[in-house]
Design a protein around this motif. Structure first.
Motif, short mmCIF file in Angstrom:
data_model
loop_
_atom_site.label_atom_id
_atom_site.label_comp_id
_atom_site.label_asym_id
_atom_site.label_seq_id
_atom_site.Cartn_x
_atom_site.Cartn_y
_atom_site.Cartn_z
N UNK A 100 0.85 -1.20 0.00
CA UNK A 100 0.00 0.00 0.00
C UNK A 100 0.89 1.24 0.00
N UNK A 101 1.72 1.38 -1.05
CA UNK A 101 2.50 2.63 -1.11
C UNK A 101 1.78 3.63 -2.00
N UNK A 102 2.36 4.84 -2.04
CA UNK A 102 1.67 5.95 -2.68
C UNK A 102 1.00 6.74 -1.57
N UNK A 103 0.23 7.73 -1.92
CA UNK A 103 -0.37 8.57 -0.87
C UNK A 103 0.74 9.23 -0.08
N UNK A 104 0.70 9.06 1.25
CA UNK A 104 1.77 9.65 2.07
C UNK A 104 2.96 8.70 2.16
N UNK A 105 2.79 7.46 1.71
CA UNK A 105 3.88 6.49 1.86
C UNK A 105 4.68 6.42 0.55
N UNK A 106 5.51 7.39 0.33
CA UNK A 106 6.25 7.51 -0.92
C UNK A 106 7.65 6.93 -0.77
N UNK A 107 8.09 6.23 -1.82
CA UNK A 107 9.48 5.77 -1.84
C UNK A 107 10.24 6.73 -2.75
N UNK A 108 11.49 7.00 -2.40
CA UNK A 108 12.21 7.95 -3.25
C UNK A 108 13.06 7.20 -4.28
N UNK A 109 12.40 6.43 -5.11
CA UNK A 109 13.14 5.65 -6.11
C UNK A 109 12.75 6.06 -7.51
N UNK A 110 12.02 7.15 -7.59
CA UNK A 110 11.58 7.58 -8.90
C UNK A 110 10.41 6.74 -9.41
N UNK A 111 9.78 5.95 -8.53
CA UNK A 111 8.65 5.14 -8.99
C UNK A 111 7.33 5.91 -8.90
#
Ligand code: PEP
Ligand code: MG
Length: 584
Positions: free
Chosen positions: A342-353
């Motif tokens: 459940x990523x996206x929203x406030x749970x962002x990864x900084x991998x350019x995805x």
């Protein structure tokens, strides 16, 4: 006691406990930096002054880092590692010196110019993480300027511990200036659940509420405050009744904990024999120990995104498999509900995805992200399925908004099963697949969705956000994130009815599951399982064991007739205290 009208403000719970008293408003004054030309021939001295200022600031940050690491742990102290990197950054030193050679202005003025530029850059970035970074830049700047000018501004120096501190924000270096003995409690205008103010308040172990953006405008100097750091509430001019009520709560909280744990080994069953499942929400395999002690009937929600976010990378199938397998084996014979990424929203990864989105909570989040990035999804599904050979695993899909999405996700699960069969792996062929009900459109089509899944899990954190159009992290509208809103209660009832009609189980795993105030309502509308942080479980179980199903149904019916959130709250509160034999 002042007899003015009592007002209740809802902020964000930051640090537990209750405090009441007068307040003091502290605003941060910015040190004024005058500019002057450095005399010719004195440049080397000025540069030496800069180096000494840097060294002193570095030492100060390091001392604070050690202090926080000791009182709160390495994780919380990490922020000061970022500050150290900033103060030691060669590029920053070069930028200041370049400014100095260009203008021949005093070094603190050059520091100011360079920092302003850094702050402007960070402040323009939309992601919250970067805005926090702007605050870090400000903090390091304040320390450095204080060391260069010799003007040490400690805004808290006059606090004597008799009042509640109201301030716009707390910055990390405040932890060096603010002691537990100086404040009764803390209220800040800015900040979310995980901001700096929360860390500082928790380390001081004083009650705190954050994110009350309009607090300073709401107060008159003679106002008396009560803050409840457990609930995130500030009460302006509490009545004597309210104060008595809280006195009783405080007393009760002291003894309640041991009372609640006394029934931990008994089943979660109402007095008339209706059994509920009480499960645990986990985010990391390291929490298995707490799970083991909690008396939970299984893991009702494992948030897999933490596995990804923690190290900011996509763990390979084998790595994920090991984690899921450990959960399955550790929980056996009880079930483990593994929620897909459940990523996206406030749970962002900084991998350019993640592409830049104007409204990330309404964007490519949860199942939407996974259906866009099928290789990542497939890898996770294979890992979960393989682990299902080692225990009772269930799959939970987040952010489902309609049937098409569910069918597509199920297609991916089927495809993952086929690849595993081809590779000769064994797994639970009949693995149960459930969906989160956290988007209103899914609740309204629950009858359609129920034909294609095995269970529902209500995600109240998001369901409230999406129903009431309230960003769950935005302190400006935190007062509107209201579980007692009739629309939220009706949706929960609607979902429960649909599940009953279609004869599929329905559970609830949002934060509300662990709030015993709502237990009677959930039992009353027929929620069969509640999944919560292990810490909350004893109280919920204790309450369930004192309930009759009929009275829970009556309470639910009463609550559903109310037009105002405040009335709902009063009914639930009164019922809770009538059941718990504690202060009410
Ligand atoms: C929810 O939305 O209630 C939920 C449990 O999911 P999360 O908080 O992880 O979004
Ligand atoms: Mg959610």
């Amino acid at each position: 006691m002042p007899q003015r009208k009592e007002r209740i403000l809802q902020g964000i719970a930051a640090s537990p406990g209750v405090a009441h008293g007068a307040f003091t408003l502290v605003s941060r004054k910015e040190v004024e930096i005058k500019d002057y030309l450095v005399e010719e021939g004195k440049e080397a001295l000025e540069i030496e002054r800069f180096k000494q200022g840097i060294a002193r600031t570095r030492d100060e940050i390091e001392a604070t880092r050690q202090q926080v690491a000791k009182s709160l742990g390495a994780q919380e102290a990490r922020i000061f590692e970022a500050h150290l990197m900033l103060i030691e950054d060669q590029k920053f030193h070069q930028d200041v010196l370049r400014e100095f050679y260009r203008t021949h202005l005093n070094i603190e003025y050059c520091v100011k110019i360079v920092f302003r530029e850094y702050q402007r850059i960070f402040g323009q970035l939309e992601a919250e993480a970067f805005r926090d970074r702007a605050l870090d830049v400000q903090d390091v700047y304040t320390r450095l300027v204080a060391n260069l000018t010799g003007e040490q501004e400690n805004p808290f120096k006059d606090l004597d511990g008799k009042k509640i501190l109201i301030t716009r924000d707390l910055i990390p270096s405040d932890s060096a200036n603010l002691q537990k003995s100086q404040v009764l409690g803390i209220v800040t205008a800015t900040g979310g659940h995980t901001g700096h103010a929360v860390i500082i308040a928790k380390s001081l172990q004083v009650p705190a509420v954050v994110g009350l953006s309009a607090i300073t405008e709401q107060l008159k100097p003679s106002d008396y405050l009560l803050i409840d750091g457990n609930e995130g509430i500030v009460i302006i001019n509490p009545t004597q009744d309210t104060l008595n009520h809280y006195e009783r709560i405080l007393l009760a909280r002291k003894t309640a904990r041991s009372t609640f744990t006394s029934t931990l080994d008994l089943p979660a069953q109402t007095r008339d024999g209706n059994a509920l499942e009480l499960m645990a929400n986990l985010s990391d395999v390291s929490e298995m120990e707490a799970f083991g002690k909690s008396g939970a009937d299984g893991i009702g929600l494992f948030r897999t995104e933490c596995l990804f976010l923690k190290e900011n990378r996509f763990p390979k199938e084998e790595e994920q498999f090991q984690v899921y397998k450990a959960l399955a084996q550790g929980a056996t014979p009880n079930p483990v509900v593994i929620r897909t990424l459940d990523i996206g929203g406030d749970k962002q990864m900084s991998l350019g995805v993640h592409s830049r989105e104007r409204n990330p909570f309404l964007g490519l989040r949860g199942i939407r992200f996974c259906l866009r990035h099928k290789t990542i999804f497939r890898e996770q599904l294979r890992a979960i399925l393989r682990a299902s050979a080692f225990g009772k695993i269930r799959i939970l899909l987040p952010m489902i908004s309609g049937l098409t999405e569910l069918l597509e996700a199920k297609g991916q699960i089927e495809a993952a099963k086929n690849t595993l069969r081809a590779d000769g792996f064994v797994f639970d062929e009949a693995i149960r697949i459930g969906i989160m009900l956290e988007v209103p459109s899914a609740v309204y089509t629950a009858d359609l969705l129920a034909d294609h899944c095995d269970f529902f899990s209500l995600g109240t954190n998001d369901l409230i956000q999406y129903t009431l159009a309230v960003d769950r992290l935005n302190e400006q509208v935190a007062y509107l994130h209201e579980p007692n809103h009739p629309a939220v209660l009706r949706l929960l009832k609607y979902a429960a009815d649909a599940a009953h009609e279609k004869k599929i189980p329905i559970s609830l795993c949002g934060e509300l599951a662990g709030n015993a105030l709502y237990t009677p309502f959930f039992v009353g509308i027929g929620i069969q399982a509640l999944s919560m942080t292990p810490d909350a479980l004893p109280e919920v179980k204790y309450l369930i064991r004192r309930l009759q199903i009929k009275e829970a149904q009556d309470i639910a019916a009463r609550v559903l007739k109310q037009a105002h959130a405040q009335e709902v709250f009063s009914i639930l509160k009164a019922f809770y205290f009538s059941k718990m034999d504690i202060a009410g």
